[in-house]
Design an enzyme around this catalytic site. Structure first.
Site, PDB file in Angstrom:
ATOM      1  N   ASP A  18       0.845  -1.203   0.000  1.00 24.49           N
ATOM      2  CA  ASP A  18       0.000   0.000   0.000  1.00 24.49           C
ATOM      3  C   ASP A  18       0.879   1.251   0.000  1.00 24.49           C
ATOM      4  O   ASP A  18       0.597   2.240   0.678  1.00 24.49           O
ATOM      5  CB  ASP A  18      -0.957   0.012   1.189  1.00 24.49           C
ATOM      6  N   HIS A  50       3.217  10.910  -0.704  1.00 24.12           N
ATOM      7  CA  HIS A  50       2.556  12.215  -0.666  1.00 24.12           C
ATOM      8  C   HIS A  50       3.602  13.320  -0.631  1.00 24.12           C
ATOM      9  O   HIS A  50       4.721  13.116  -0.140  1.00 24.12           O
ATOM     10  CB  HIS A  50       1.657  12.332   0.567  1.00 24.12           C
TER      11      HIS A  50
END
Length: 450
Positions: free
Chosen positions: A310, A314
């Site tokens: 996962d 960012h």
């Protein structure tokens, strides 16, 4: 002339030391005389002293966010797959929550081609279940399956397919081409405004709680739907003890369900939130120690089929802010193998052969990925990773290959290091360093041609 590599005294799957020759894109020979099978002159054969090192099939990630197209400021397909190679991966599945969404044949083919051009790992796009991830209408599942990208995994990850009718239709549709629906299990009405796991810590620090039942209710519904229509279901980032029990029950009934756990849910708990550092904000949230213990047990006994990263990069602007405003997500491609070694191998819960199963063989099987997750045997594709389990390293996000720095493990010492990664016999990583440029024309024979 294509480079050839002789791995001396390496331990395939952690077993007895032997020599392994990588040549012509394949595992060319195994045994004490493996070097004799080389077609290269001695000066052209690169010998790697692999004493004490473990050889595994190249890792396969079923759950990676590469952000391209749309958020190239956080990650690109090139930077994300470079990080994957550095972490020992030879294939990754690129999730559908891009801009535009990967909900048409054109977009998934674009992602597939960009991955092939980058050359670090094979890239298998994940198709969206619903148009625009809106949860209202089925996306072009058949067209994506028939495209050059040959999509077999479909997910609205980041959002739950919360409508049971839409979920049923999706499960029915993908049966035609042996696809799988990968569900982000999160009942939206139970998690509106939620910021972290609902429990003692959330109550004490004043952050809105995210109950475990919001995950478990969707999993329970969907395993029954999968049983009803006779289709394959995969559960993304399972995180609670209750979810493990539901999957265990479903498998006992013969339901075709598989499940994944992330590295961060194997090693971190909701106690990390006490410092309000948004690097620990993730969806699903970090849970309790009891949940961590349960998912470790589930992974060890086979209830949970795979570890998937996962990997969610960012920008600093999206994470370096107050908790409530921060984005959900953590990077993980370059630390996943070390976390599994720390939590599962070094604790005696799993062997290196088990690691190959949960990080390579099973994810390749679930995603219907050809040429990866194969046995280490003569004639098999040389998609391999060489690991030194005795090395120790401190995680320094600024020095990682990923374009983002939101690793929850920064400053922590982890065991194990990737020494080399081979994609169809081509070294994408040597001596722990990505080999720029992997797309050099000299290696054209070893790459996927779009």
């Amino acid at each position: 002339m294509t480079a050839q590599y002789l791995l001396k005294d390496v331990r395939p799957l952690g077993g007895e030391p032997t020599d392994v020759l990588v040549a012509g894109g394949l595992v060319a020979a195994i045994g004490p005389d493996a070097g004799d099978a080389s077609e290269n002159a001695p000066d052209d054969l690169e010998v790697i002293d692999a004493t004490g090192m473990v050889l595994l099939p190249g890792l396969v990630d079923l759950h990676t966010h590469l952000r391209e197209p749309g958020r190239e400021d956080a990650e690109t397909i090139a930077s994300g797959t470079r990080a994957g190679a550095a972490g020992g991966f030879t294939a990754v599945h690129a999730m559908a929550n891009t801009t535009p969404t990967q909900d048409t044949a054109g977009v998934v083919e674009q992602v597939w081609r960009l991955g092939a051009q980058a050359g670090w790992t094979d890239v298998h796009p994940v198709g969206a279940v619903s148009v625009g991830l809106a949860g209202e209408h089925l996306a072009e599942l058949g067209a994506m399956a028939d495209s050059a990208a040959r999509v077999r995994v479909f997910s609205d990850d980041g959002k739950c397919v919360h409508d049971p009718v839409l979920m049923r239709r999706a499960l029915e549709y993908v049966k035609a081409f042996d696809g799988v629906i990968a569900q982000h299990a999160q009942e939206p009405r139970l998690t509106q405004g939620a910021q972290m796991h609902e429990g003692v810590v959330s109550a004490e620090i004043g952050l809105a709680g995210w109950p475990a039942v919001a995950e478990e209710a969707i999993i329970a519904r969907d395993v029954l739907l999968a049983e009803h229509v006779g289709s394959r279901l995969h559960v993304c980032h399972l995180s609670t003890a209750g979810s493990v029990e539901i999957i265990r029950w479903a498998k006992s009934r013969g339901i075709a369900v598989t499940a994944e756990v992330t590295p961060h849910h194997l090693v971190l708990t909701d106690e990390e939130a006490r410092g309000y550092d948004p690097v620990f904000k993730v969806n699903p949230p970090l849970r309790t120690q009891a949940d961590v213990d349960a998912v470790r047990e589930g992974l060890a006994d086979g209830t949970i089929d795979i570890v998937a990263t996962d990997h969610a990069p960012h920008t600093r602007e999206d994470k370096d802010c107050e908790w409530a405003a921060a984005a959900f997500g953590m990077t993980g491609l370059e630390t996943a193998l070390s976390v599994v070694q720390q939590t599962m191998v070094d604790t005696g819960r799993m062997t290196w052969a088990d690691v190959a199963r949960v990080l390579s063989t099973n994810p390749a099987r679930i995603g219907r990925v050809e040429g990866h997750g194969r046995p280490i045997a003569v004639g098999e594709p040389a998609n391999l990773v060489l690991v030194d389990p005795d090395q120790r390293r401190v995680v320094e996000p600024a020095r990682q290959a990923t374009a983002s720095t939101n690793s929850p493990l920064r400053g922590r010492e982890l065991p194990g290091a990737v020494v080399a990664t081979f994609l169809r016999g081509r070294a994408t990583v040597l001596d722990g360093v990505p080999q720029d440029d992997p797309a050099d024309p000299r290696y054209a024979a070893g790459r996927v041609t779009p």
